[in-house]
Design a protein around this motif. Structure first.
Motif, PDB file in Angstrom:
ATOM      1  N   SER A  90       0.830  -1.205   0.000  1.00 24.79           N
ATOM      2  CA  SER A  90       0.000   0.000   0.000  1.00 24.79           C
ATOM      3  C   SER A  90       0.862   1.252   0.000  1.00 24.79           C
ATOM      4  CB  SER A  90      -0.919   0.008   1.217  1.00 24.79           C
ATOM      5  OG  SER A  90      -2.036  -0.780   0.956  1.00 24.79           O
ATOM      6  N   LEU A  91       1.972   1.202   0.713  1.00 26.87           N
ATOM      7  CA  LEU A  91       2.892   2.345   0.727  1.00 26.87           C
ATOM      8  C   LEU A  91       3.424   2.629  -0.677  1.00 26.87           C
ATOM      9  CD1 LEU A  91       5.131   2.138   3.906  1.00 26.87           C
ATOM     10  CD2 LEU A  91       3.942   4.141   3.066  1.00 26.87           C
ATOM     11  N   MET A  92       3.745   1.542  -1.375  1.00 27.54           N
ATOM     12  CA  MET A  92       4.258   1.683  -2.740  1.00 27.54           C
ATOM     13  C   MET A  92       3.191   2.327  -3.641  1.00 27.54           C
ATOM     14  SD  MET A  92       5.506  -1.438  -5.090  1.00 27.54           S
ATOM     15  CE  MET A  92       3.911  -1.777  -5.791  1.00 27.54           C
ATOM     16  N   LEU A  93       1.939   1.849  -3.520  1.00 30.91           N
ATOM     17  CA  LEU A  93       0.857   2.424  -4.324  1.00 30.91           C
ATOM     18  C   LEU A  93       0.529   3.853  -3.878  1.00 30.91           C
ATOM     19  CD1 LEU A  93      -1.658  -0.528  -4.811  1.00 30.91           C
ATOM     20  CD2 LEU A  93      -0.046   0.375  -6.454  1.00 30.91           C
ATOM     21  N   ALA A  94       0.742   4.138  -2.584  1.00 32.13           N
ATOM     22  CA  ALA A  94       0.479   5.494  -2.080  1.00 32.13           C
ATOM     23  C   ALA A  94       1.430   6.502  -2.742  1.00 32.13           C
ATOM     24  CB  ALA A  94       0.635   5.531  -0.568  1.00 32.13           C
ATOM     25  N   VAL A  95       2.675   6.083  -2.949  1.00 36.67           N
ATOM     26  CA  VAL A  95       3.632   6.956  -3.644  1.00 36.67           C
ATOM     27  C   VAL A  95       3.092   7.259  -5.044  1.00 36.67           C
ATOM     28  CG1 VAL A  95       5.983   7.107  -4.578  1.00 36.67           C
ATOM     29  CG2 VAL A  95       5.615   6.130  -2.329  1.00 36.67           C
ATOM     30  N   GLY A  96       2.619   6.204  -5.728  1.00 38.91           N
ATOM     31  CA  GLY A  96       2.038   6.371  -7.070  1.00 38.91           C
ATOM     32  C   GLY A  96       0.826   7.283  -7.038  1.00 38.91           C
ATOM     33  N   THR A  97      -0.022   7.123  -6.013  1.00 35.83           N
ATOM     34  CA  THR A  97      -1.230   7.953  -5.901  1.00 35.83           C
ATOM     35  C   THR A  97      -0.854   9.417  -5.723  1.00 35.83           C
ATOM     36  OG1 THR A  97      -2.314   6.091  -4.835  1.00 35.83           O
ATOM     37  CG2 THR A  97      -3.391   8.214  -4.612  1.00 35.83           C
ATOM     38  N   LEU A  98       0.135   9.667  -4.863  1.00 39.93           N
ATOM     39  CA  LEU A  98       0.543  11.056  -4.615  1.00 39.93           C
ATOM     40  C   LEU A  98       1.135  11.691  -5.877  1.00 39.93           C
ATOM     41  CD1 LEU A  98       2.120  10.774  -1.051  1.00 39.93           C
ATOM     42  CD2 LEU A  98       0.117  12.104  -1.674  1.00 39.93           C
ATOM     43  N   ILE A  99       1.960  10.930  -6.593  1.00 38.18           N
ATOM     44  CA  ILE A  99       2.598  11.502  -7.791  1.00 38.18           C
ATOM     45  C   ILE A  99       1.550  11.731  -8.898  1.00 38.18           C
ATOM     46  CG2 ILE A  99       4.367  11.187  -9.572  1.00 38.18           C
ATOM     47  CD1 ILE A  99       5.969   9.552  -7.531  1.00 38.18           C
ATOM     48  N   THR A 100       0.699  10.709  -9.147  1.00 33.24           N
ATOM     49  CA  THR A 100      -0.298  10.872 -10.225  1.00 33.24           C
ATOM     50  C   THR A 100      -1.314  11.971  -9.850  1.00 33.24           C
ATOM     51  OG1 THR A 100      -1.598   9.057  -9.325  1.00 33.24           O
ATOM     52  CG2 THR A 100      -0.145   8.514 -11.150  1.00 33.24           C
ATOM     53  N   GLY A 101      -1.637  12.057  -8.571  1.00 33.38           N
ATOM     54  CA  GLY A 101      -2.557  13.095  -8.106  1.00 33.38           C
ATOM     55  C   GLY A 101      -1.966  14.478  -8.321  1.00 33.38           C
ATOM     56  N   SER A 102      -0.670  14.573  -8.058  1.00 32.99           N
ATOM     57  CA  SER A 102       0.023  15.838  -8.232  1.00 32.99           C
ATOM     58  C   SER A 102       0.049  16.246  -9.721  1.00 32.99           C
ATOM     59  CB  SER A 102       1.432  15.666  -7.686  1.00 32.99           C
ATOM     60  OG  SER A 102       2.045  16.879  -7.556  1.00 32.99           O
TER      61      SER A 102
ATOM     62  N   GLY B  10      -2.085  15.481 -23.176  1.00 32.52           N
ATOM     63  CA  GLY B  10      -1.491  14.172 -23.476  1.00 32.52           C
ATOM     64  C   GLY B  10      -0.216  13.940 -22.698  1.00 32.52           C
ATOM     65  N   ARG B  11       0.578  15.013 -22.538  1.00 32.88           N
ATOM     66  CA  ARG B  11       1.845  14.867 -21.816  1.00 32.88           C
ATOM     67  C   ARG B  11       1.615  14.544 -20.337  1.00 32.88           C
ATOM     68  NH1 ARG B  11       5.236  20.043 -23.073  1.00 32.88           N
ATOM     69  NH2 ARG B  11       3.325  20.766 -24.037  1.00 32.88           N
ATOM     70  N   TYR B  12       0.620  15.209 -19.763  1.00 31.43           N
ATOM     71  CA  TYR B  12       0.301  14.951 -18.349  1.00 31.43           C
ATOM     72  C   TYR B  12      -0.226  13.528 -18.163  1.00 31.43           C
ATOM     73  CZ  TYR B  12       0.852  19.898 -17.134  1.00 31.43           C
ATOM     74  OH  TYR B  12       1.365  21.152 -16.909  1.00 31.43           O
ATOM     75  N   VAL B  13      -1.126  13.121 -19.071  1.00 33.57           N
ATOM     76  CA  VAL B  13      -1.707  11.768 -18.966  1.00 33.57           C
ATOM     77  C   VAL B  13      -0.603  10.729 -19.142  1.00 33.57           C
ATOM     78  CG1 VAL B  13      -3.357  10.149 -20.005  1.00 33.57           C
ATOM     79  CG2 VAL B  13      -3.988  12.544 -19.735  1.00 33.57           C
ATOM     80  N   ALA B  14       0.262  10.935 -20.140  1.00 40.88           N
ATOM     81  CA  ALA B  14       1.367   9.994 -20.374  1.00 40.88           C
ATOM     82  C   ALA B  14       2.274   9.928 -19.151  1.00 40.88           C
ATOM     83  CB  ALA B  14       2.151  10.423 -21.603  1.00 40.88           C
ATOM     84  N   ALA B  15       2.549  11.092 -18.551  1.00 41.46           N
ATOM     85  CA  ALA B  15       3.427  11.132 -17.362  1.00 41.46           C
ATOM     86  C   ALA B  15       2.818  10.320 -16.222  1.00 41.46           C
ATOM     87  CB  ALA B  15       3.645  12.569 -16.930  1.00 41.46           C
ATOM     88  N   ALA B  16       1.504  10.482 -15.992  1.00 39.83           N
ATOM     89  CA  ALA B  16       0.848   9.758 -14.894  1.00 39.83           C
ATOM     90  C   ALA B  16       0.918   8.240 -15.119  1.00 39.83           C
ATOM     91  CB  ALA B  16      -0.601  10.203 -14.781  1.00 39.83           C
ATOM     92  N   TYR B  17       0.615   7.808 -16.349  1.00 44.91           N
ATOM     93  CA  TYR B  17       0.637   6.360 -16.621  1.00 44.91           C
ATOM     94  C   TYR B  17       2.066   5.819 -16.592  1.00 44.91           C
ATOM     95  CZ  TYR B  17      -4.368   6.019 -17.404  1.00 44.91           C
ATOM     96  OH  TYR B  17      -5.732   6.003 -17.211  1.00 44.91           O
ATOM     97  N   LEU B  18       3.028   6.654 -17.002  1.00 44.10           N
ATOM     98  CA  LEU B  18       4.441   6.219 -16.954  1.00 44.10           C
ATOM     99  C   LEU B  18       4.906   6.043 -15.513  1.00 44.10           C
ATOM    100  CD1 LEU B  18       6.247   8.179 -19.805  1.00 44.10           C
ATOM    101  CD2 LEU B  18       6.032   5.709 -19.570  1.00 44.10           C
ATOM    102  N   VAL B  19       4.443   6.929 -14.623  1.00 41.71           N
ATOM    103  CA  VAL B  19       4.807   6.820 -13.195  1.00 41.71           C
ATOM    104  C   VAL B  19       4.332   5.467 -12.666  1.00 41.71           C
ATOM    105  CG1 VAL B  19       4.196   7.688 -10.890  1.00 41.71           C
ATOM    106  CG2 VAL B  19       4.940   9.273 -12.655  1.00 41.71           C
ATOM    107  N   PHE B  20       3.110   5.119 -13.016  1.00 45.50           N
ATOM    108  CA  PHE B  20       2.549   3.838 -12.579  1.00 45.50           C
ATOM    109  C   PHE B  20       3.388   2.659 -13.104  1.00 45.50           C
ATOM    110  CE2 PHE B  20      -0.674   0.430 -13.562  1.00 45.50           C
ATOM    111  CZ  PHE B  20      -0.855   0.012 -12.256  1.00 45.50           C
TER     112      PHE B  20
END
Lengths: 239, 70
Positions: A90-102, B10-20
Motif C-alpha cells: 500500500s505504501l508503494m501504491l500510495a507513492v504512485g497515488t501522490l505523484i499521479t494526483g500531483s 497528453g503529456r500529463y496523462v502519459a506522465a501519470a501512466y508512466l509513473v505507474f
C-alpha cells in the motif's frame, strides 16, 4: 502420516493472467472507448488510474490493520507477515497515488499541490503515518515484540484511515473533484463501467503482488530452515 | 479552468501512466533481486546435500543384524 500444507504460491499464475487481462481491458477502454469528459477533457483519463490506486491503497492499509488484529488475537506470526506485506504494498501504491494526483492537479488546477484541499492533505497525512511503520518495525530486534508492536500500529493506523476520510467527507470540499456518491457529478455508463473495471484490475494487481511477495518471503524462510537443519546435521548439533 | 489542448493534456496523462509503469517495474526489479537470493540459497543447499551424499558414500557400511550375529 504427513501433513500436506497448501503452497503459498498456488493459483498465482492464473491470478497474474487475470490481472493482466482486466487491467489491459480497463486501460484499453479508457483510451479507445470512454469519451473525454466535457469539463476537463483528455486530462480526466488520469482519474481511471489515480482514483482506483488511491482506493486500493487505503483498502490495503485497512487490510493490514485486520491482519494485525488477527496476529494480536492468535499470536500466529503468519498474520504479521501478511499485515507487513499489505502495508508495504500500500505504501508503494500510495507513492504512485501522490505523484499521479500531483500531475492531475497541475493539469487541471495549475498547481502541483493545493494545501487547502482536505482530500489531498489527509491522504498525505495517512501516507506519512504509514511511512513510520517500517522504521518502527525494524527498530525492534526481538521478533515476537516486533510482530506485536507492528500489529498494534497496523490496527490503530488502520482504524484511523476510514475515520480520517469520513471526516473529510463531512468537511464539504468542493475543490477536489467529487467522483463517487455525488448526484450532480454522476458519470455516464461507459465511464462508470471503465472505472469499475479499473478498480477491479487494480485490486487484482494488489492481490497478485501481495501473494507474490508472501510466496517469495515464505520460500526464503523455508530455505533458511532447511539450511539450518542441514547445518545441524553436518555438525551434529541440534538446529 | 478550460480543458487543456490535447498536446498539452497528453503529456500529463502519459506522465501519470508512466509513473505507474515505473513503480511496477521498480517493484518487479526488487522482487527479481530477491529471486536471485533464493536461487543462491538453493545452490548452497544443493552443495550441502551433495557433500552429505559424498560423505555417506565414503563412510563404511553400518553393521547389519546378520553381520552383527557373526
Amino acid at each position: 502420516m504427513t501433513e500436506t500444507r497448501k503452497a503459498p504460491g498456488r493459483g498465482l499464475k492464473r491470478l497474474a493472467i487475470l490481472t493482466a487481462l482486466t487491467l489491459g481491458t480497463a486501460y484499453g477502454l479508457v483510451f479507445f472507448w470512454t469519451p473525454n469528459e466535457a469539463d476537463q477533457g483528455f486530462v480526466q483519463k488520469i482519474f481511471y488510474l489515480h482514483v482506483p490506486m488511491a482506493i486500493v491503497t487505503l483498502g490495503g492499509f485497512i487490510l493490514g490493520g485486520i491482519f494485525g488484529f488477527l496476529q494480536l488475537r492468535s499470536g500466529d506470526r503468519k498474520w504479521d507477515l501478511r499485515s507487513y506485506v499489505a502495508i508495504h504494498l500500500s505504501l508503494m501504491l500510495a507513492v504512485g497515488t501522490l505523484i499521479t494526483g500531483s500531475i492531475w492537479a497541475r493539469a487541471s488546477w495549475g498547481h502541483w499541490w493545493v494545501w487547502d484541499e482536505p482530500v489531498l492533505v489527509s491522504f498525505l497525512i495517512v501516507f506519512l503515518l504509514y511511512a513510520c511503520y517500517q522504521p518502527l518495525r525494524f527498530s525492534i530486534e526481538d521478533p515476537d515484540k516486533q510482530a506485536r508492536y507492528a500489529s498494534v500500529f497496523a490496527v490503530v493506523a488502520g482504524a484511523f484511515v476510514p475515520l480520517n476520510f469520513a471526516a473529510v467527507r463531512l468537511a464539504q470540499a468542493y475543490t477536489h473533484p467529487r467522483v463517487l456518491g455525488g448526484a450532480q457529478n454522476s458519470m455516464p455508463g461507459s465511464m462508470q463501467l471503465t472505472f469499475l473495471l479499473a478498480i477491479i484490475g487494480m485490486t487484482l494487481l494488489y492481490i497478485t503482488l501481495w501473494k507474490f511477495e508472501i510466496t517469495s518471503k515464505t520460500t526464503r524462510m523455508q530455505l533458511a530452515s532447511i539450511k539450518r537443519r542441514l547445518d545441524s546435521d553436518a555438525t551434529g548439533s541440534p538446529a | 479552468m478550460p480543458a487543456l489542448p490535447l498536446d498539452t493534456a497528453g503529456r500529463y496523462v502519459a506522465a501519470a501512466y508512466l509513473v505507474f509503469m515505473l513503480i511496477l517495474i521498480i517493484y518487479v526489479a526488487i522482487m527479481a533481486s530477491r529471486l536471485t537470493r533464493i536461487q543462491k540459497d538453493i545452490t548452497v543447499i544443493d552443495e550441502m546435500l551433495k557433500t552429505r551424499d559424498e560423505h555417506a558414500a565414503k563412510a563404511p557400511p553400518l553393521p547389519t543384524e546378520a553381520s552383527a550375529q557373526q
